[in-house]
Design a protein around this motif. Structure first.
Motif, PDB file in Angstrom:
ATOM      1  N   VAL A 191       1.044  -1.190  -0.156  1.00 13.98           N
ATOM      2  CA  VAL A 191       0.271   0.253  -0.086  1.00 13.98           C
ATOM      3  C   VAL A 191       0.965   0.956  -0.269  1.00 13.98           C
ATOM      4  CG1 VAL A 191      -1.795   0.674   1.490  1.00 13.98           C
ATOM      5  CG2 VAL A 191      -1.689  -1.384   1.067  1.00 13.98           C
TER       6      VAL A 191
ATOM      7  N   GLY B 156       2.683   1.865  -3.147  1.00 13.42           N
ATOM      8  CA  GLY B 156       1.236   2.421  -4.680  1.00 13.42           C
ATOM      9  C   GLY B 156       0.500   4.122  -3.809  1.00 13.42           C
ATOM     10  N   VAL B 157       1.304   4.402  -3.036  1.00 10.96           N
ATOM     11  CA  VAL B 157       0.673   5.428  -2.007  1.00 10.96           C
ATOM     12  C   VAL B 157       1.906   6.591  -2.662  1.00 10.96           C
ATOM     13  CG1 VAL B 157       0.659   7.058  -0.381  1.00 10.96           C
ATOM     14  CG2 VAL B 157      -0.753   4.585  -0.614  1.00 10.96           C
TER      15      VAL B 157
ATOM     16  N   ALA C  54       1.514   6.753  -6.648  1.00 13.17           N
ATOM     17  CA  ALA C  54       0.283   6.949  -7.341  1.00 13.17           C
ATOM     18  C   ALA C  54       0.426   8.395  -7.580  1.00 13.17           C
ATOM     19  CB  ALA C  54      -0.531   6.587  -6.748  1.00 13.17           C
TER      20      ALA C  54
ATOM     21  N   ARG D  21      -5.369   9.114  -8.650  1.00 12.70           N
ATOM     22  CA  ARG D  21      -5.027   7.574  -8.148  1.00 12.70           C
ATOM     23  C   ARG D  21      -5.362   7.168  -6.591  1.00 12.70           C
ATOM     24  NH1 ARG D  21      -7.239   2.994  -7.817  1.00 12.70           N
ATOM     25  NH2 ARG D  21      -5.995   1.474  -7.218  1.00 12.70           N
TER      26      ARG D  21
ATOM     27  N   MET E 237      -7.718   5.941  -4.604  1.00 13.93           N
ATOM     28  CA  MET E 237      -7.276   4.590  -2.755  1.00 13.93           C
ATOM     29  C   MET E 237      -8.079   5.533  -1.569  1.00 13.93           C
ATOM     30  SD  MET E 237      -3.206   4.119  -3.836  1.00 13.93           S
ATOM     31  CE  MET E 237      -3.012   3.050  -2.603  1.00 13.93           C
TER      32      MET E 237
ATOM     33  N   ASP F 257     -11.882   3.720  -2.441  1.00  8.81           N
ATOM     34  CA  ASP F 257     -11.568   2.511  -1.785  1.00  8.81           C
ATOM     35  C   ASP F 257     -11.777   2.037  -0.359  1.00  8.81           C
ATOM     36  OD1 ASP F 257     -11.852   1.703  -4.609  1.00  8.81           O
ATOM     37  OD2 ASP F 257     -10.033   1.735  -4.873  1.00  8.81           O
ATOM     38  N   GLY F 258     -10.641   2.314   0.195  1.00  6.70           N
ATOM     39  CA  GLY F 258     -10.314   2.664   1.528  1.00  6.70           C
ATOM     40  C   GLY F 258     -11.806   2.481   2.463  1.00  6.70           C
TER      41      GLY F 258
END
Length: 139
Positions: A22, A25-26, A29, A33, A37, A40-41
């Motif tokens: 994660v 990804g952060v 991103a 994005r 995220m 989604d969280g």
């Protein structure tokens, strides 16, 4: 007993691996994005809260709803730029405030319908964000 310790160690290792994924990804991103995220969280936390309500896990329900509230208030709401976003940003702010109230009601009354409504609203906004991202990538 050692298999229990092994399972616990595996769980900690898997959790750490997921956090690294994660975090990676952060870090890579785009701002767009990152907002997706956050949606989604929040949606994932609401779904977890619903499961905890059904299982009677009060403390876990509270933690999941707190996580969703934190994402909505300190992530999505904080990302709004009313100067550049004008009326749209103001309306989103009002919607995020309403979602926060739904989450609080869901927590206080174990109200799954409030959680469902909050999830639907977040999912609708997230879908729009995803479409914007797809359109920007194509054009």
């Amino acid at each position: 007993m050692s298999s229990m310790r092994g399972a616990a160690a595996y769980g900690r290792g898997a959790g750490a691996y997921a956090r690294v994924g994660v975090e990676s990804g952060v870090m890579s991103a785009s701002p767009h994005r990152l907002i997706v995220m956050l949606f989604d969280g929040a949606i994932g936390a609401i779904r977890a809260a619903r499961i905890h309500i059904e299982a009677g896990n009060t403390a876990e329900k509270g933690q999941s709803i707190s996580k969703a509230l934190d994402i909505v208030n300190n992530g999505l709401m904080a990302a709004l730029d009313t100067e550049k976003g004008g009326e749209i940003a103001e309306r989103l702010g009002s919607l995020y405030d309403y979602i926060s109230r739904l989450l609080l009601a869901g927590n206080l009354h174990n109200d799954v319908e409030s959680l469902d409504q909050a999830e639907r609203l977040l999912d609708d906004i997230a879908s729009a964000w995803r479409e914007i991202g797809s359109a920007a990538a194509q054009g």
